[in-house]
Scaffold this motif. Structure first.
Motif, PDB file in Angstrom:
ATOM      1  N   PHE A  24      45.704  32.409  39.965  1.00  0.00           N
ATOM      2  CA  PHE A  24      45.459  31.810  38.654  1.00  0.00           C
ATOM      3  C   PHE A  24      43.953  31.704  38.397  1.00  0.00           C
ATOM      4  N   ARG A  25      43.215  31.260  39.408  1.00  0.00           N
ATOM      5  CA  ARG A  25      41.760  31.143  39.280  1.00  0.00           C
ATOM      6  C   ARG A  25      41.131  32.517  39.013  1.00  0.00           C
ATOM      7  N   ARG A  26      41.587  33.519  39.749  1.00  0.00           N
ATOM      8  CA  ARG A  26      41.068  34.878  39.559  1.00  0.00           C
ATOM      9  C   ARG A  26      41.387  35.407  38.160  1.00  0.00           C
ATOM     10  N   GLY A  27      42.586  35.109  37.681  1.00  0.00           N
ATOM     11  CA  GLY A  27      42.978  35.526  36.336  1.00  0.00           C
ATOM     12  C   GLY A  27      42.151  34.856  35.258  1.00  0.00           C
ATOM     13  N   ILE A  28      41.876  33.558  35.421  1.00  0.00           N
ATOM     14  CA  ILE A  28      41.045  32.825  34.457  1.00  0.00           C
ATOM     15  C   ILE A  28      39.637  33.416  34.438  1.00  0.00           C
ATOM     16  N   LYS A  44      48.931  38.997  36.711  1.00  0.00           N
ATOM     17  CA  LYS A  44      50.029  38.239  36.099  1.00  0.00           C
ATOM     18  C   LYS A  44      51.341  38.473  36.851  1.00  0.00           C
ATOM     19  N   ILE A  45      51.581  39.706  37.254  1.00  0.00           N
ATOM     20  CA  ILE A  45      52.809  40.021  37.992  1.00  0.00           C
ATOM     21  C   ILE A  45      52.783  39.358  39.366  1.00  0.00           C
ATOM     22  N   ALA A  46      51.633  39.403  40.037  1.00  0.00           N
ATOM     23  CA  ALA A  46      51.511  38.759  41.347  1.00  0.00           C
ATOM     24  C   ALA A  46      51.642  37.241  41.229  1.00  0.00           C
ATOM     25  N   LEU A  47      51.096  36.664  40.156  1.00  0.00           N
ATOM     26  CA  LEU A  47      51.208  35.220  39.935  1.00  0.00           C
ATOM     27  C   LEU A  47      52.661  34.825  39.696  1.00  0.00           C
ATOM     28  N   ALA A  48      53.376  35.616  38.915  1.00  0.00           N
ATOM     29  CA  ALA A  48      54.796  35.339  38.682  1.00  0.00           C
ATOM     30  C   ALA A  48      55.572  35.359  39.998  1.00  0.00           C
ATOM     31  N   ALA A  49      55.270  36.325  40.846  1.00  0.00           N
ATOM     32  CA  ALA A  49      55.954  36.400  42.149  1.00  0.00           C
ATOM     33  C   ALA A  49      55.586  35.210  43.028  1.00  0.00           C
ATOM     34  N   ALA A  50      54.319  34.796  43.004  1.00  0.00           N
ATOM     35  CA  ALA A  50      53.885  33.652  43.821  1.00  0.00           C
ATOM     36  C   ALA A  50      54.524  32.350  43.343  1.00  0.00           C
ATOM     37  N   LEU A  51      54.845  32.273  42.045  1.00  0.00           N
ATOM     38  CA  LEU A  51      55.484  31.073  41.497  1.00  0.00           C
ATOM     39  C   LEU A  51      57.009  31.174  41.506  1.00  0.00           C
TER      40      LEU A  51
END
Length: 96
Positions: A24-28, A44-51
């Motif tokens: 999330f920090r990297r995306g921001i 975004k895809i990796a963040l969705a998987a992590a969540l």
């Protein structure tokens, strides 16, 4: 015999991990500067998987979150809550 009521089998809890906070920090940071849209998509895809969320569901990195899944009810409220939790973890440096 009465029909069986349909049960919502989706998981409503989200586990915020250190990986999700880092993504999330990297995306921001990526959104604040000129960026490659494909790199942001991958984050975004990796963040969705992590969540533990679908990559088609509304994403916390979107400024105006909306789901790509038709019939998904109330995703904006859920995603805005996740976004607030991630931002608070980043501000308090709770993940390091």
């Amino acid at each position: 015999m009465p029909p069986r009521s349909k049960r919502d089998k989706r998981r409503h809890s989200t586990h915020i991990t250190t990986e999700a906070i880092a993504l999330f920090r990297r995306g921001i940071e990526l959104q604040r500067s000129p960026h490659d849209p494909y790199e942001l998509r991958d984050i975004k895809i990796a963040l969705a998987a992590a969540l533990s969320r679908s990559k088609f569901a509304a994403n916390p990195l979107d400024l105006e979150p909306r789901s790509l899944i038709s019939g998904d009810r109330g995703p904006a409220d859920v995603v805005l809550g996740i976004r607030a939790q991630l931002l608070s973890k980043i501000r308090t440096k709770d993940f390091e």
